[in-house]
Design an enzyme around this catalytic site. Structure first.
Site, short mmCIF file in Angstrom:
data_model
loop_
_atom_site.label_atom_id
_atom_site.label_comp_id
_atom_site.label_asym_id
_atom_site.label_seq_id
_atom_site.Cartn_x
_atom_site.Cartn_y
_atom_site.Cartn_z
N GLY A 82 0.83 -1.19 0.00
CA GLY A 82 0.00 0.00 0.00
C GLY A 82 0.86 1.25 0.00
O GLY A 82 1.93 1.27 -0.61
N LEU A 83 0.39 2.28 0.70
CA LEU A 83 1.11 3.55 0.77
C LEU A 83 1.37 4.13 -0.61
O LEU A 83 2.43 4.69 -0.87
CB LEU A 83 2.44 3.41 1.51
N CYS A 84 0.42 3.91 -1.53
CA CYS A 84 0.64 4.50 -2.85
C CYS A 84 -0.64 5.21 -3.31
O CYS A 84 -1.02 5.13 -4.46
CB CYS A 84 1.12 3.47 -3.86
N GLY A 85 -1.29 5.88 -2.39
CA GLY A 85 -2.42 6.72 -2.75
C GLY A 85 -3.57 5.94 -3.35
O GLY A 85 -3.88 4.83 -2.92
N LEU B 153 -3.87 4.51 -6.21
CA LEU B 153 -3.51 3.67 -7.36
C LEU B 153 -4.34 2.38 -7.42
O LEU B 153 -5.01 2.11 -8.42
CB LEU B 153 -2.02 3.34 -7.32
#
Lengths: 293, 85
Positions: free
Chosen positions: A88-91, A93
């Site tokens: 995760g940690l990718c907005g 997407l």
């Protein structure tokens, strides 16, 4: 009003969060450069293969064409191959990819088709299973692999081609993010199987008109090249996913760092105000006490 | 008087060179490609690609798997899925 101690703790916690997001941002920036270089390096192969495929597919047509090109001749069961990230940690997407996949699925189901899913990457699993629990046929886990290579693409393509040959589906679509920039990654839906030869031919640079000698004949070569084309297609999708993940992560973490900075500023002002208020109250108390004497 | 030779894998462009001759392990027999070869396409067996830098020189051998060779007026291009060097 929060007490001074509470505010202090709050600021401290936001500061450590900011440190984490900043570190993640820098890591993503470094990885993005590598992912982009990998995507760049993979381009010559896929371009050349597409060119050869295009010129061959135009020559071999009709019933003699290999199964991967001709298809099953039906349009009943569709398979959606959805490529998501593992972390995760990718907005937004992954949310965007899943949304694109669901839109396509709804469209197909509304047209009376049967839809199955083949999931790549961990982050698509939960949101797709929520709506289509029974349609998720297979998954491919890439989370254990640190550096995605051609081996993974080969494994996925092998499974897909085997499923296709066994008649488990008629048409496969590939849903994956296309890396435009660190700010924009567009989820894209393309047909994977049967290979849309006409489109490949149209995208490829027209080959020279020279008479080419084939050894063995065109059909055999095409039969060998088609699975290879599918593998390359998946490999490209994986590389795009990698670049998209890092790009999205970089942007998201940049935002998070900035938000944390804003929050720290706001909290610091609040902290200073309460501190001054406390001092003022204390002074008033002392003065009032002195005056009473 | 040299042949433009390119070896490409899905991961990267491995080589792009001017050489004298390349012997390709075609699926229907080995075949040497010199400059000015007629346009030609063949699938390849898993085997050794022999690259001759100059005439009569010791060949450099590159092991390739899952290969495909294409001779165009611009030179020879070998697309291989795996290259062990």
């Amino acid at each position: 009003m929060a007490s001074l101690k509470e505010l202090k703790n709050r600021i401290k916690s936001v500061k450590s969060t900011q440190k984490i997001t900043k570190a993640k941002q820098m890591v993503a920036a470094a990885k993005l450069r590598r992912a982009q270089a990998a995507a760049e390096a993979a381009r010559p192969y896929s371009q050349r293969l597409a060119k050869v495929m295009g010129s061959l597919a135009g020559k071999v047509a009709g019933d003699s064409a290999p199964l991967l090109l001709r298809g099953t001749g039906k349009d009943e069961r569709h398979l959606l191959v959805v490529v998501n990230t593992d972390k995760g940690l990718c907005g937004g997407l992954n949310a965007n990819i899943v949304k694109a996949a669901k839109v396509k699925a709804r469209e197909l189901i509304a047209a009376g088709r049967q839809v199955d899913f083949y999931l790549v990457g961990r982050k698509g699993r939960a949101p797709i299973k929520r709506d289509y629990a029974r349609q998720v046929k297979q998954e491919y886990d890439t989370s254990a692999v640190r550096q995605l290579g051609f081996t993974e693409a080969e494994a996925i393509a092998g499974e897909l081609v085997a499923m296709f040959a066994a008649g488990k589906f008629d048409i496969a679509h590939l849903v994956y993010p296309v890396f435009k920039s660190a700010l924009a990654q567009d989820p894209t839906v393309v047909q994977l199987l049967p290979v849309p030869a006409r489109q490949v031919a149209a995208d490829a640079v027209p080959a020279s008109d020279a008479v080419v000698e084939y050894e063995p004949d065109e059909e055999t070569i095409l039969g060998e090249l088609l699975p290879r084309y599918v593998r390359t297609r998946l490999f490209t999708a994986l590389l795009e996913r990698e670049a998209s993940e890092q790009g999205a992560s970089m942007t998201a973490m940049d935002n998070a760092t900035r938000n944390a900075g804003d929050l720290i500023n706001k909290l610091t002002i609040q902290y200073n105000r309460s501190r001054q208020a406390a001092i003022t109250t204390e002074l008033i108390e002392i003065i009032a006490g002195a005056e009473a004497l | 008087m040299s042949l433009h030779f390119e070896l490409v894998t899905p991961e990267k462009l491995v080589r792009s060179d001017e050489v004298y001759m390349v012997v390709v392990p075609g699926s229907e027999g080995e075949e040497g490609v010199l400059e000015g070869h007629a346009p030609y396409m063949t699938t390849m067996k898993d085997g050794m690609l022999k690259v001759y830098k100059t005439e009569g020189a010791q060949p450099e051998e590159i092991a390739v798997r899952g290969g495909f060779a294409e001779v165009a007026p611009g030179g020879l291009t070998v697309l291989a899925e795996h290259v062990d060097s």
